[in-house]
Each structure stands twice: as C-alpha cells, then as structure tokens.
Enzyme design. Structure first.
Site, PDB file in Angstrom:
ATOM      1  N   GLY A   1      38.001  29.367   7.425  1.00  0.00           N
ATOM      2  CA  GLY A   1      38.526  30.369   6.806  1.00  0.00           C
ATOM      3  C   GLY A   1      38.692  31.246   7.725  1.00  0.00           C
ATOM      4  O   GLY A   1      38.523  32.060   8.512  1.00  0.00           O
TER       5      GLY A   1
ATOM      6  N   MET B   1      38.484  24.874  -1.641  1.00  0.00           N
ATOM      7  CA  MET B   1      38.954  23.108  -1.982  1.00  0.00           C
ATOM      8  C   MET B   1      38.353  22.913  -3.709  1.00  0.00           C
ATOM      9  O   MET B   1      38.430  21.867  -3.793  1.00  0.00           O
ATOM     10  CB  MET B   1      38.318  22.763  -1.246  1.00  0.00           C
ATOM     11  CG  MET B   1      39.155  22.712   0.230  1.00  0.00           C
ATOM     12  SD  MET B   1      40.631  22.965   0.308  1.00  0.00           S
ATOM     13  CE  MET B   1      41.612  21.768   0.086  1.00  0.00           C
TER      14      MET B   1
ATOM     15  N   HIS C   1      49.021  28.857  -0.532  1.00  0.00           N
ATOM     16  CA  HIS C   1      49.175  27.741  -0.482  1.00  0.00           C
ATOM     17  C   HIS C   1      50.269  27.618   0.777  1.00  0.00           C
ATOM     18  O   HIS C   1      51.844  28.355   0.815  1.00  0.00           O
ATOM     19  CB  HIS C   1      49.853  27.646  -1.661  1.00  0.00           C
ATOM     20  CG  HIS C   1      50.149  25.519  -2.016  1.00  0.00           C
ATOM     21  ND1 HIS C   1      49.073  24.703  -1.592  1.00  0.00           N
ATOM     22  CD2 HIS C   1      51.858  25.492  -1.358  1.00  0.00           C
ATOM     23  CE1 HIS C   1      50.099  23.962  -1.710  1.00  0.00           C
ATOM     24  NE2 HIS C   1      51.443  24.050  -1.362  1.00  0.00           N
TER      25      HIS C   1
HETATM   26  C1  GRF Z   1      44.799  27.283   4.688  1.00  0.00           C
HETATM   27  O1  GRF Z   1      46.746  26.263   5.097  1.00  0.00           O
HETATM   28  C2  GRF Z   1      45.872  27.928   3.042  1.00  0.00           C
HETATM   29  O2  GRF Z   1      47.334  27.815   2.978  1.00  0.00           O
HETATM   30  C3  GRF Z   1      45.674  26.131   1.991  1.00  0.00           C
HETATM   31  O3  GRF Z   1      43.783  25.859   3.191  1.00  0.00           O
HETATM   32  C4  GRF Z   1      44.092  26.118   3.888  1.00  0.00           C
HETATM   33  C5  GRF Z   1      42.692  27.229   4.358  1.00  0.00           C
HETATM   34  O4  GRF Z   1      42.112  27.441   5.639  1.00  0.00           O
HETATM   35  N1  GRF Z   1      44.705  26.983   1.006  1.00  0.00           N
HETATM   36  P1  GRF Z   1      41.868  28.419   6.571  1.00  0.00           P
HETATM   37  O5  GRF Z   1      39.877  27.580   5.795  1.00  0.00           O
HETATM   38  O6  GRF Z   1      42.117  29.663   6.076  1.00  0.00           O
HETATM   39  O7  GRF Z   1      41.472  28.087   7.778  1.00  0.00           O
END
Ligand code: GRF
Length: 208
Positions: A11, A88, A112
């Site tokens: 997060g 995810m 992304h």
């Molecule tokens: C990030 O690198 C985002 O771009 C990808 O998943 C990762 C999530 O990281 N979709 P976080 O949970 O925000 O630290």
C-alpha cells in the site's frame, strides 16, 4: 471527487494518495480502501489515516461471487473512481460495466510500473531490469478488459544506471509512482479525464 482505493499488499501508493489528500494537495475524498487480502499491511495504514476499510478474501470464491460481495460493500459509498494501487486481481467485464462513464471508458484507474505497452504483467520491475532497459517508467491508465492495457492518462520515465541492482531500480521507480499517482488524480479532480484521440480506439472512447 470520491475515490475507492483497491490494494492487495504494502500500500505504498495508497499511502502516498492518502497523504496527498491529508496535505491538501489532492482534492479528493477516499470513501473506502478495499482489499482481497485481509492481512494486507495497507489496511492498517489506511486505518491510521482514519479511512474506512473492508476486506473480502477471494480464496474459495468464484471471481463473480467475490466481485458481487465487493460491489455490495462498495456501491453504497458512491465512489466516482476506483483507484487500483497494487490490487493483484483482474476485474471482470461485469465489474467494469458498473463504472462505465457516458464517454465510453471505465472510471477505474490503474498504475503500472513500466512504460506500457512494454512489460505488462505482475513483474514489470523485474522484467524491465532483466531485459536491460536504459530507461523505464511508470504508466497511469484507465482499466479495460485486458490487463495493463487501457487508455493512457500519464507516463513518466526514469533511468536505469549501470550500477543499479533490482532493488535500487525499483526504489527509484516507486518514488516516481508516489509522485505521479496523486498528481494524475488531482488533474482528474480539477479537469476530468483527458485522453489523447488515439488512446480511446480500443474502447470507442470520445477523446476531449
Ligand atoms: C506498484 O509497483 C504498482 O505500480 C503495481 O503494484 C505495486 C504496488 O505497490 N501495480 P504498493 O502496494 O503501492 O507499495
């Protein structure tokens, strides 16, 4: 602008967005943080910001049943946009339909960590690093039925240096994510969704 943020893990992007709201840099209200992972560290962080959280574990449920449960929790909060931040799970066309905008696109935004259409998928930092790119970047885009594929809202590039490890490369990218995502959301809050003419071709979106 009312947003709901979907997370599955750390997060850090969600935290950057919530911090921007708190600091007054992002004119939005986060009405819900949702996770498919009740153990996601992101949920604890969201609660520390005083934001509503909800989690429904997806294991043992069909994709449709999981999304039905999610929509039941989500829709009463009347979000204008769903903001994916490391969520995810692939959203079904049925879910996306509930967020269809009159202009044709879905009001679901994703970040992304590559310059799409290069390196889609769940391991973009690893894949770009492994490939040996000299320049990589971050893409913020609208979601559509395909993974990491919808109309692009913004991109920002960052270099890969010769002495980078995967971790230093990733940290440079993440720092950029944390700046870019709140900025893009703020531009939507002030000016709405702005797409380049060609970016709508797959969705028949009317560009501004
Ligand atoms: C990030 O690198 C985002 O771009 C990808 O998943 C990762 C999530 O990281 N979709 P976080 O949970 O925000 O630290």
């Amino acid at each position: 602008m009312r947003i709901a943020i979907f997370v599955s893990g750390n997060g850090s992007n969600m935290q950057a967005i919530l911090k921007s709201i708190q600091d007054g840099a992002l004119d939005a209200e986060c009405v819900l943080v949702f996770s498919n992972n009740p153990q996601a560290p992101a949920l604890e962080i969201a609660r520390s910001f005083g934001v509503n959280t909800a989690a429904v574990a997806h294991r043992g449920m069909t994709r449709e049943a999981h999304e039905d449960a999610l929509l039941e929790l989500l829709l009463p909060h009347r979000p204008d946009f769903v903001v994916l931040a490391g969520y995810m799970r692939v959203l079904t066309p049925g879910f996306l339909e509930s967020f269809r905008d009159p202009r044709g696109y879905f009001r679901v935004i994703n970040i992304h960590p590559s310059l799409l259409p290069a390196f889609p998928g769940a391991h973009a930092y690893e894949d770009a690093f492994e490939y040996g790119v000299r320049l990589s970047g971050i893409t913020v885009h609208l979601a559509d039925e395909k993974v990491d594929y919808g109309p692009i809202l913004a991109q920002a590039a960052f270099p890969r240096y010769a002495d980078d490890t995967l971790e230093t490369f990733r940290q440079r990218g993440l720092a950029l994510e944390h700046r870019l995502y709140p900025e893009v959301l703020q531009s939507i809050a002030t000016d709405g969704v702005k797409l380049l003419p060609q970016s709508g071709s797959r969705l028949e979106v009317k560009a501004l």
